[in-house]
Every structure is written in structure tokens, then in C-alpha cells.
Design an enzyme around this catalytic site. Structure first.
Site, PDB file in Angstrom:
ATOM      1  N   HIS A 216       0.819  -1.192   0.000  1.00 52.58           N
ATOM      2  CA  HIS A 216       0.000   0.000   0.000  1.00 52.58           C
ATOM      3  C   HIS A 216       0.867   1.261   0.000  1.00 52.58           C
ATOM      4  O   HIS A 216       0.507   2.273  -0.594  1.00 52.58           O
ATOM      5  CB  HIS A 216      -0.929   0.009   1.217  1.00 52.58           C
ATOM      6  N   GLU A 477      -4.283 -20.999 -19.740  1.00 56.86           N
ATOM      7  CA  GLU A 477      -3.142 -20.905 -18.822  1.00 56.86           C
ATOM      8  C   GLU A 477      -2.584 -22.288 -18.492  1.00 56.86           C
ATOM      9  O   GLU A 477      -1.704 -22.410 -17.653  1.00 56.86           O
ATOM     10  CB  GLU A 477      -3.536 -20.165 -17.543  1.00 56.86           C
ATOM     11  N   ASP A 501       0.642 -18.112 -15.367  1.00 51.49           N
ATOM     12  CA  ASP A 501       0.415 -19.532 -15.094  1.00 51.49           C
ATOM     13  C   ASP A 501       0.796 -20.390 -16.296  1.00 51.49           C
ATOM     14  O   ASP A 501       1.285 -21.506 -16.131  1.00 51.49           O
ATOM     15  CB  ASP A 501      -1.050 -19.776 -14.719  1.00 51.49           C
ATOM     16  N   CYS A 548      -3.420 -11.218 -20.685  1.00 52.87           N
ATOM     17  CA  CYS A 548      -3.602 -10.453 -19.451  1.00 52.87           C
ATOM     18  C   CYS A 548      -2.535 -10.759 -18.406  1.00 52.87           C
ATOM     19  O   CYS A 548      -2.663 -10.340 -17.256  1.00 52.87           O
ATOM     20  CB  CYS A 548      -4.987 -10.697 -18.862  1.00 52.87           C
TER      21      CYS A 548
END
Length: 620
Positions: A216, A477, A501, A548
Site C-alpha cells: 500500500h 493458462e 500460469d 492479461c
């Protein structure tokens, strides 16, 4: 200040771009002590009361921080950064609610294991944080730091509260005006709350000894536009207050005692980067077309509705991947249809008529979800090859059905929102449902049958369906899906390649395993051939194809992916401008020649050389 001593370079992780040159200000660390001892059974009630006083004090601190951030930056309240800190602090507050997992664990450690308050807290925090840390998804793994931040805050209050008196003062987040202006702040760590209260007009940059790219703190620094380098070994012991330093957020570098040549170099680089940022901003509304006018669609990967603001800010054309797992994480109960419906509706309605792809539940393997209870407890010796993603959904269709009903309702609501709502845009975008980790045709057939059943059930409940119904696609994948892509294509409306993956399963390499991680490369010829084979199958059956995985957001790979036949790339929204810039200077015909050579290469070394030559043809 400059001295005659030789300059020193400390390497870290560049998480927020930009150059800063100025004096250092080293922030003192306030590490609470964790005493470990066994209490007498008769002391359990007193120990629990001690803990509860600290919990109450921590809650007050968190509420005060929310108020501070609102007062300091009212203009950011409704922006991504404002929502980010609000949601983070709310998440911390929820973890301190009665009956939460953290509270139950701490109380169990006290009453069941007779631990003292600080020990019980430390153990409970580490137990939850370690579960996040074990996840291979970088975003989810980084949530371990958020849990530990709450733990440190709680431990400070335990430290400061006696068993008999009211809370004492603690070392808490300072106000921005307490930081020296015009300095580069160095610390062992900055909490997200520390970071959001920094004023980018007064702080040149930040650097820490801990933290990662998806923490964060890193996200906040990027959102505020503050250059940042995290994970610098012995940072605070190597640099003193007032030392002149250079911080290179692009390359994760801290330079102490910089000489005149170095300072001149970085002044020039800072000027060039300013011009580059101004240039990238001008590309926001420009389509990503190659020099020979082939349009490459750039989409965004997101997890939460608040990230839709980043999609717009960076000029993405839609959402190529909504990871839905976050809804199921860090909670003991399963999200019901209504909760999920509102979650997805917020996303699809925010995006207007642009494409939105929602991936159905992808848990299992390293992606643990406590809300699944014992359903995910059978991990086996190879959890990555076990019950996960579509396999889990088909084994537990009652969970799958609830998610599908929520998604269909949200897509239907988008049609209504766009045709009659305030945005008044035509409903022309694609709604897509993406099935993860498909390895055979039967899984697609089963999933489609369940989707049809859910649609019929919604109709019986007089709930409108989206018109047209969403496209149904599969994640490629696994090697089996890529090799069989030609036979799977008639069952699908689109393909989405998850290169992370796909690389792992093709090479049989766990990139989280330090013994073999160096062998992990998406440029292995076998991986490229599977991508190419999938693209050919998609083109033959007139399906859209999107990549992606992480390589989609790296400009270095853009030309190669275009050459392999990919026309849609989905990535972190912040990566869109730089990938677009690369595409604008790419000739798709030359990219095709590059891909043809890469597919014949012996190894990834040859392919990297081809890519280097492609990007820098004039270099010898």
C-alpha cells in the site's frame, strides 16, 4: 552536503518513478516490544481487559486518521487515493470488530494458550499475515503488510496501556507539517497512513528498508506522485540527517555523497522525465495504433470498484480482467448474491459502454480464501495442480451459481443504466464472463450448462437478464488448453491468455521457489509457441484474444505479442501509457517478422537479443 568521500550507491526497488535530489531526513523507528510469557489462568480476565483497552485506543487512532486525511486533502476524498486510504482504515477497523477473526484468535491465545496480551496479538497477526504472504498473487501477498501495520499499531497501544490505568501516549503517525520541507524522507518503513498524510508539495521523495512494489505504501506513493524506493538494505544506518542524496525512483537507486558529475546527470534526467510525463499525458485519448494503422486494444486488470478511476485516468479502453477472488478473502462467511451484485454493478456501471470481463472465482492453490472453510482444506502435495479455479467451481456449484447470478444481474443493470441512466450512453460494449484454468472441453460444457440454468432461474424470479447475454470465454493458462485451442474454440466466444500460469505450467517451474525461480521465463520458445498456437486458433474461429499476464504491461514485449497475433492487451492501468507509446512506434509487419524469428529461436537468450535489436535497430 557534498564531501570528498567517494559516492555510494544503495540498491532497492523503484516503486514510484521520478528523480529527487536533496537532503535526507531519517525518521526514527518506533518498534513496540513484544514480551512473551505465560500468564496464570486466573489472570485471563485482566489480560483480556488489557487487550480491549488497547483495541479501543487503536480504534480511536484509526478514526482520527480518517478525519485527518479528510481535512488535509478534501479534494482527494473522492479520488482513488482518498478512497484507498478510507477503505484501508475501514478494513483495519473491521478487523477490530467483535467476533472478527483477529479478535477471536487473540482471545483464543489468551484463554486457550495463556499468552500475555502482546504475545497473543503478535501470534494472531503473524498467523493472518503469513497466509496472505504465501499467496503468489503480488497484490494479495502485499496485503500481509497491511495486516502487520495494524498489528504494530495495536502493539504500540498494548505497550502504552497499563493493566490498571488509562491509555498512555503512543508514537503515532505525525501530521505532514511535522516532516521537514524539501527533504527526502528515509525510514525503516512507512505505513500507508504515514504515506497518505505526506504532502507531495513539501516532501521530495521517500525511501524505506522494507516494502514491495504492490504494498500500500508503494501504491500511495505512486498515486501521490512521490518518487519512492523501497527495500533498501541498511538505509537508515548508512545515511545521516542532512546528507545530500540522489533518489532514482526509476531504477530503485539511492546515491549518497553524489559527485558533481552525478548531480549534473540527474538534473538532466529529471528534466527529460518531466518532458516524458507531459508527453505520455497527451496520449490518453489517442488510440493505440501501430504505424501501419493496426489498432491494439489496451485494457485494464482490476480487483476492486475503486480502481475504475485508474482505468479512466490512464486511458484504458475497458476492463480486460476483473479478479473476483478478493470478495472471498479474509472473511469467515461467503458473500451472498446481493453483496456480489452490488460489487460487480459498481464496476460495470462505472465503465459505461466499454468492455468489461469478469473472471469467475479463481481460488485454490496459493489463493486461499478463509470463507471457503474446509472446502479448500485438501491441498494435496501439489496444490497448484489440485482443486482450484473452474475445478473448484464445478465441484461446488452452489457457490458458482451465486456468483453467476450476481454477474448476470450486474450486466443487466449496466444495460438499463446506460440506456436510461444519467450517463445516457448506448449499450454497445461487450460483457464477458471468463472461466479460469480450463484444461478440457467438458469443463466448458459443464460451466455453460450451469450459466444457462442460472439464467433460467433469474427469469423465474422475474429478474431481467442482460441483452445480449455475455460472451463466455476461457483462460488459456494450461498447456492442454493451448494445445487443444483449436478444438476448444467452437465452445467459446473469446480466449484470454494468462501468461504467468501458462509459463509456470509449461516449464514446470514455480517462480516462488528460489531454487528454480531463475529458470522462469515467459520468453521460453515453448511458451511463445503456445501463445502463437492459441492466437492461430482464435483467428481461425474469429474469436477475440487478449493477453492479461504480466508481460502484457511491459512495453518490451508489446511488439513480440503483436507479431504473435495478439490484438488486445490487459494490464495494470498505470502501464497503459508506456505500452501505448511503444505501440505507436511499432510496425505490425516488422513485429510479425520478429515473432517468426522468435518462434525458431533456440532459447530465451536468442529471443531477448532479437527483441533488443527490434527496439534498437541502429545499435551495433
Amino acid at each position: 552536503m557534498m564531501t570528498d568521500q567517494k559516492e555510494q550507491r544503495l540498491q532497492g526497488l523503484g516503486v514510484s518513478t521520478g528523480i529527487a535530489i536533496g537532503p535526507a531526513s531519517v525518521q526514527e523507528a518506533h518498534i513496540p516490544k513484544v514480551e512473551k510469557y505465560t500468564i496464570d489462568p486466573t489472570a485471563c480476565d485482566d489480560t483480556r481487559q488489557h487487550l480491549m483497552r488497547a483495541v479501543t485506543a487503536t480504534r480511536k487512532t484509526l478514526l482520527a486518521l480518517k478525519k485527518k486525511s479528510t481535512l488535509l486533502y478534501p479534494s482527494l476524498l473522492n479520488s482513488g487515493i482518498g478512497r484507498e486510504i478510507t477503505l484501508l482504515l475501514d478494513a483495519h477497523l473491521h478487523m477490530l470488530d467483535d467476533g472478527s477473526r483477529l479478535m477471536r484468535l487473540m482471545e483464543h491465545h489468551i484463554t486457550g494458550k495463556l499468552m500475555n496480551a502482546s504475545w497473543a496479538t503478535f501470534e494472531a497477526i503473524e498467523h493472518i499475515a503469513s497466509q496472505f504472504q504465501a499467496m503468489k498473487d503480488p497484490y494479495l501477498s502485499a496485503r500481509a503488510e497491511d495486516v502487520r501495520e495494524l498489528g504494530m499499531r495495536l502493539l504500540r497501544h498494548i505497550d502504552a496501556t497499563s493493566t490498571a490505568t488509562s491509555p498512555a501516549s503512543t508514537h503515532e503517525t505525525p501530521m505532514p507539517q511535522q516532516y521537514p520541507h524539501g527533504h527526502i524522507l528515509l525510514a525503516q518503513d512507512f505505513t500507508p497512513a504515514d504515506t497518505v498524510l505526506l504532502d507531495p508539495l513539501h516532501v521530495l521523495a521517500i525511501a524505506t528498508e522494507s516494502g514491495g512494489r504492490e504494498s500500500h505504501t508503494a501504491i500511495m506513493a505512486r498515486a501521490l506522485g512521490i518518487p519512492a524506493v523501497l527495500g533498501v538494505y541498511q538505509l537508515t544506518t548508512s545515511i545521516g540527517n542532512g546528507d545530500q542524496i540522489v533518489l532514482d525512483g526509476d531504477n530503485g537507486l539511492i546515491i549518497t555523497r553524489p559527485n558533481a558529475h552525478t548531480i549534473k546527470h540527474y538534473h538532466s534526467k529529471r528534466s527529460q522525465e518531466k518532458q516524458q510525463r507531459e508527453h505520455l499525458a497527451t496520449l490518453k485519448k489517442r488510440p493505440a495504433c501501430t504505424t501501419d494503422q493496426q489498432h491494439i486494444h489496451l485494457l485494464a486488470n482490476i480487483e476492486l470498484p475503486r480502481e475504475c478511476a485508474h482505468v479512466d485516468a490512464h486511458g484504458a479502453e475497458g476492463i480486460g480482467l476483473v479478479r473476483s477472488e478478493f470478495l472471498y478473502m479474509n472473511r469467515d462467511d461467503l458473500p451472498d448474491e446481493e453483496e456480489q451484485y452490488h460489487f460487480y454493478k459498481d464496476i460495470v456501471c462505472s465503465i459505461g459502454d466499454r468492455p468489461v470481463t469478469i473472471r469467475t472465482l479463481d481460488v485454490g492453490g496459493e489463493k486461499l480464501a478463509t470463507s471457503m472453510g474446509d472446502m479448500l482444506s485438501d491441498k494435496g502435495e501439489n496444490p497448484a495442480l489440485g482443486l482450484r479455479a473452474i475445478r473448484f467451481a464445478l465441484k461446488h456449484p452452489h457457490i458458482f451459481r451465486v456468483q453467476l447470478a450476481a454477474i448476470l444481474r450486474a450486466f443487466a443493470q449496466r444495460a438499463h443504466h446506460n440506456s436510461t441512466g444519467e450517463k445516457a450512453q448506448p449499450y454497445t460494449g461487450q460483457c464477458r464472463i471468463l472461466l479460469p484454468m480450463i484444461s478440457c472441453a467438458q469443463e466448458i460444457i459443464q460451466a455453460r450448462a450451469i450459466i444457462d440454468e442460472v439464467a433460467q432461474d433469474l427469469t423465474r424470479r422475474h429478474i431481467p437478464l442482460p441483452r445480449p447475454m455475455p460472451s463466455i470465454g476461457i483462460m488459456i493458462e494450461t498447456p492442454s488448453a493451448a494445445v487443444a485451442a483449436d478444438t476448444l474454440a467452437p465452445l467459446c466466444d473469446f480466449f484470454s491468455i494468462g501468461t504467468n500460469d501458462l509459463t509456470m505450467y509449461t516449464l514446470a517451474i514455480d517462480r516462488g521457489n528460489e531454487e528454480v525461480a531463475h529458470l522462469y521465463t515467459p520468453l521460453h520458445p515453448a511458451v511463445l509457441r503456445l501463445i502463437h498456437q492459441s492466437a492461430q486458433a482464435a483467428h481461425k474461429h474469429q474469436l477475440s484474444l487478449v493477453v492479461c499476464g504480466e508481460i502484457a504491461g511491459d512495453p518490451f514485449y508489446a511488439g513480440l505479442l503483436i507479431g504473435l497475433g495478439v490484438k488486445e492487451l490487459s494490464m495494470n492501468p498505470t502501464a497503459v501509457p508506456r505500452v501505448k507509446q511503444r505501440i505507436l512506434h511499432t510496425d505490425s509487419r516488422q513485429a510479425k517478422q520478429l515473432a517468426d524469428k522468435a518462434l525458431k529461436a533456440l532459447n530465451d537468450t536468442e529471443i531477448i537479443q532479437l527483441l533488443e535489436k527490434f527496439h534498437h535497430p541502429d545499435r551495433p
